[in-house]
Design a protein around this motif. Structure first.
Motif, PDB file in Angstrom:
ATOM      1  N   ALA A   1       0.824  -1.205   0.000  1.00  0.00           N
ATOM      2  CA  ALA A   1       0.000   0.000   0.000  1.00  0.00           C
ATOM      3  C   ALA A   1       0.864   1.263   0.000  1.00  0.00           C
ATOM      4  CB  ALA A   1      -0.931   0.001   1.216  1.00  0.00           C
ATOM      5  N   VAL A   2       1.912   1.268   0.800  1.00  0.00           N
ATOM      6  CA  VAL A   2       2.814   2.433   0.845  1.00  0.00           C
ATOM      7  C   VAL A   2       3.532   2.585  -0.491  1.00  0.00           C
ATOM      8  CG1 VAL A   2       4.878   3.376   1.941  1.00  0.00           C
ATOM      9  CG2 VAL A   2       3.098   2.327   3.340  1.00  0.00           C
ATOM     10  N   ALA A   3       3.942   1.462  -1.083  1.00  0.00           N
ATOM     11  CA  ALA A   3       4.614   1.512  -2.385  1.00  0.00           C
ATOM     12  C   ALA A   3       3.693   2.063  -3.461  1.00  0.00           C
ATOM     13  CB  ALA A   3       5.117   0.124  -2.770  1.00  0.00           C
ATOM     14  N   ALA A   4       2.427   1.704  -3.411  1.00  0.00           N
ATOM     15  CA  ALA A   4       1.466   2.198  -4.410  1.00  0.00           C
ATOM     16  C   ALA A   4       1.305   3.713  -4.295  1.00  0.00           C
ATOM     17  CB  ALA A   4       0.121   1.504  -4.227  1.00  0.00           C
TER      18      ALA A   4
ATOM     19  N   LYS B   1       2.827   6.989  -7.107  1.00  0.00           N
ATOM     20  CA  LYS B   1       2.083   8.122  -7.660  1.00  0.00           C
ATOM     21  C   LYS B   1       2.972   9.368  -7.746  1.00  0.00           C
ATOM     22  CE  LYS B   1      -2.342   6.499  -5.765  1.00  0.00           C
ATOM     23  NZ  LYS B   1      -3.431   6.803  -4.787  1.00  0.00           N
ATOM     24  N   ASN B   2       4.004   9.387  -6.906  1.00  0.00           N
ATOM     25  CA  ASN B   2       4.933  10.516  -6.893  1.00  0.00           C
ATOM     26  C   ASN B   2       6.264  10.181  -7.552  1.00  0.00           C
ATOM     27  OD1 ASN B   2       3.148  12.212  -5.355  1.00  0.00           O
ATOM     28  ND2 ASN B   2       3.675  11.003  -3.546  1.00  0.00           N
ATOM     29  N   GLY B   3       6.286   9.087  -8.318  1.00  0.00           N
ATOM     30  CA  GLY B   3       7.494   8.723  -9.045  1.00  0.00           C
ATOM     31  C   GLY B   3       8.555   8.048  -8.208  1.00  0.00           C
TER      32      GLY B   3
ATOM     33  N   VAL C   1      17.291  -0.195 -12.733  1.00  0.00           N
ATOM     34  CA  VAL C   1      17.766   1.136 -13.124  1.00  0.00           C
ATOM     35  C   VAL C   1      17.135   1.572 -14.443  1.00  0.00           C
ATOM     36  CG1 VAL C   1      19.810   2.488 -13.732  1.00  0.00           C
ATOM     37  CG2 VAL C   1      19.908   0.863 -11.829  1.00  0.00           C
ATOM     38  N   THR C   2      16.938   0.628 -15.355  1.00  0.00           N
ATOM     39  CA  THR C   2      16.272   0.955 -16.622  1.00  0.00           C
ATOM     40  C   THR C   2      14.858   1.465 -16.374  1.00  0.00           C
ATOM     41  OG1 THR C   2      17.597  -0.674 -17.823  1.00  0.00           O
ATOM     42  CG2 THR C   2      15.545   0.042 -18.852  1.00  0.00           C
ATOM     43  N   ALA C   3      14.133   0.798 -15.473  1.00  0.00           N
ATOM     44  CA  ALA C   3      12.774   1.237 -15.151  1.00  0.00           C
ATOM     45  C   ALA C   3      12.778   2.591 -14.457  1.00  0.00           C
ATOM     46  CB  ALA C   3      12.080   0.191 -14.276  1.00  0.00           C
ATOM     47  N   LEU C   4      13.708   2.799 -13.545  1.00  0.00           N
ATOM     48  CA  LEU C   4      13.774   4.085 -12.853  1.00  0.00           C
ATOM     49  C   LEU C   4      14.099   5.210 -13.823  1.00  0.00           C
ATOM     50  CD1 LEU C   4      15.649   3.168  -9.529  1.00  0.00           C
ATOM     51  CD2 LEU C   4      13.185   3.421  -9.919  1.00  0.00           C
ATOM     52  N   GLY C   5      14.980   4.932 -14.776  1.00  0.00           N
ATOM     53  CA  GLY C   5      15.305   5.941 -15.773  1.00  0.00           C
ATOM     54  C   GLY C   5      14.115   6.317 -16.626  1.00  0.00           C
ATOM     55  N   ALA C   6      13.249   5.330 -16.878  1.00  0.00           N
ATOM     56  CA  ALA C   6      12.040   5.563 -17.675  1.00  0.00           C
ATOM     57  C   ALA C   6      10.865   6.027 -16.827  1.00  0.00           C
ATOM     58  CB  ALA C   6      11.661   4.284 -18.414  1.00  0.00           C
ATOM     59  N   LYS C   7      11.078   6.105 -15.506  1.00  0.00           N
ATOM     60  CA  LYS C   7      10.033   6.491 -14.552  1.00  0.00           C
ATOM     61  C   LYS C   7       8.822   5.567 -14.641  1.00  0.00           C
ATOM     62  CE  LYS C   7      11.362  11.375 -14.167  1.00  0.00           C
ATOM     63  NZ  LYS C   7      12.699  11.175 -14.755  1.00  0.00           N
TER      64      LYS C   7
END
Length: 399
Positions: A121-124, A128-130, A355-361
């Protein structure tokens, strides 16, 4: 080498087995893969100052802390990597996400479904805020297992009928192996079930694309007391045991076996044990369908076995695919064809995907929600085993 890219500054809690594997991955990922961000090993935390300082020097971390909270409070850290026992996962992950830090959390996600639900729940909300969270089921990133998933998705085995999964180790067969946190339910959550069986559950759901919806299980603890202290070697170790040896209770399972049903109808058999002599890390998965079968064994990790029923009658049989070609998952960034990979590469690929996912947000996988699905299966297995193997439906998974 992507030194011109923006940095991803990592703070890691824990420095033992998983800490070493994760450190290697953070050091090497951007040197073999073109990543949108460059990982930096900013700080590592552990309660023992001298031990964590030694670990930092050995594994390449720039600074140390003796409290994980200090990692979260630092402005020069973007991501918290959690490599601590399971009883600390929820507190660290929730605090990090609420502080705006990305999170990579080792498996299993937590020690209970309730903790995993709160983390999810906290992760969801954070997403929302990236701010994103991922659970570290590293076997997904073994090239042969990733190829197995691809072939199932391509219909190579047709409609799935059977799934069988084993994770066999032998490091707890010796009764003199000392009592560690992995044998303390308050710290680890469970024994072979959560430690290695969780990998099998995740791999089976990952490869098939199907959720486990019910189980019937038995669990067993073969050695109920172990020496406090002794010689620690690898995960286990040995120690002299006599009438003067102080002993402590083992509060987790040595082995767990369960049958399962997947959504859509397939059935499965799962076995996890740390008492199978001669089996060092036999993480095995086999999928049987209407057109063929696929089989994987981590002790032969660079190969995938494939049987195609559509072959000519006199030519049918399992054949070995050597998963070292550039077109295979992840492999093209490593060595020439035929030069196999090892255990550590799964963690490197995990960092690459994260890291690929984080770079793509975008949300990396497996998400905390996916890891919660595994946690539900673990809980159902324990519930069934404590109720004479009663069939236990898994609430929250698709029926």
């Amino acid at each position: 080498m992507t030194t011109d890219k923006a940095a991803l500054r990592v703070g890691m809690a824990g420095y033992a087995f998983m800490g070493a594997a994760h450190s290697h991955a953070w050091r090497s990922a951007h040197r073999f893969f073109d990543l949108p961000l460059t990982p930096e090993l900013t700080a590592i935390a552990g309660r023992n100052r001298s031990a964590v300082e030694q670990a930092a020097a050995q594994m390449g971390w720039a600074s140390t802390e003796t409290d994980w909270r200090a990692l979260i409070e630092r402005d020069d850290i973007d991501l918290i990597d959690i490599c601590t026992p399971g009883n600390t996962h929820a507190e660290i992950a929730i605090a990090a996400l609420k502080a705006g830090k990305h999170v990579l959390c080792e498996k299993p996600l937590a020690n209970s479904v309730a903790e995993a639900q709160e983390m999810t729940a906290v992760a969801a909300e954070a997403a929302k805020n990236g701010v994103f969270a991922m659970c570290g089921y590293s076997y997904r990133r073994t090239p042969a297992l990733a190829l197995m998933k691809r072939m199932v998705a391509e219909g190579k085995v047709g409609t799935i009928r059977h799934v069988r999964a084993q994770y066999l180790q032998d490091w707890l067969t010796d009764g003199s192996a000392p009592l560690t946190w992995r044998m303390d339910k308050s710290k680890s959550g469970s024994g072979a079930l959560g430690d290695i069986g969780a990998h099998s559950i995740d791999a089976a759901q990952f490869v098939t694309g199907l959720n486990i919806t019910g189980v019937s299980a038995i669990m067993e603890t073969f050695i109920t007391q172990r020496p406090i202290g002794g010689d620690f070697i690898g995960l286990g170790g040995t120690g002299a045991v006599d009438e003067n040896t102080e002993m402590g209770p083992v509060t987790v399972d040595d082995a767990a076996i369960f049958t399962a049903r997947f959504d859509g109808g397939p059935i499965g058999v799962f076995e996890a044990t740390r008492a199978a002599l001669g089996r060092k890390n036999a993480m095995r998965l086999e999928v049987n369908g209407t057109l063929g079968s696929l089989a994987f064994d981590f002790e032969d990790m660079n190969f995938l076995q494939y049987y195609d029923e559509r072959d000519a009658a006199g030519e049918r049989g399992f054949h070995r695919i050597m998963v070292t070609e550039p077109e295979h998952p992840y492999v093209g960034n490593w060595w020439p064809t035929g030069h196999g990979l090892g255990y550590e590469h799964g963690f490197t690929h995990q960092v690459v995907d994260l890291v690929t996912a984080l770079g793509a947000k975008t949300q990396p996988t497996p998400s905390f929600a996916e890891a919660l699905g595994v946690q539900r299966v673990l809980a159902a297995v324990e519930e069934s085993a404590t109720n004479n193997s009663h069939w236990t439906t898994i609430k929250g998974n698709k029926a």
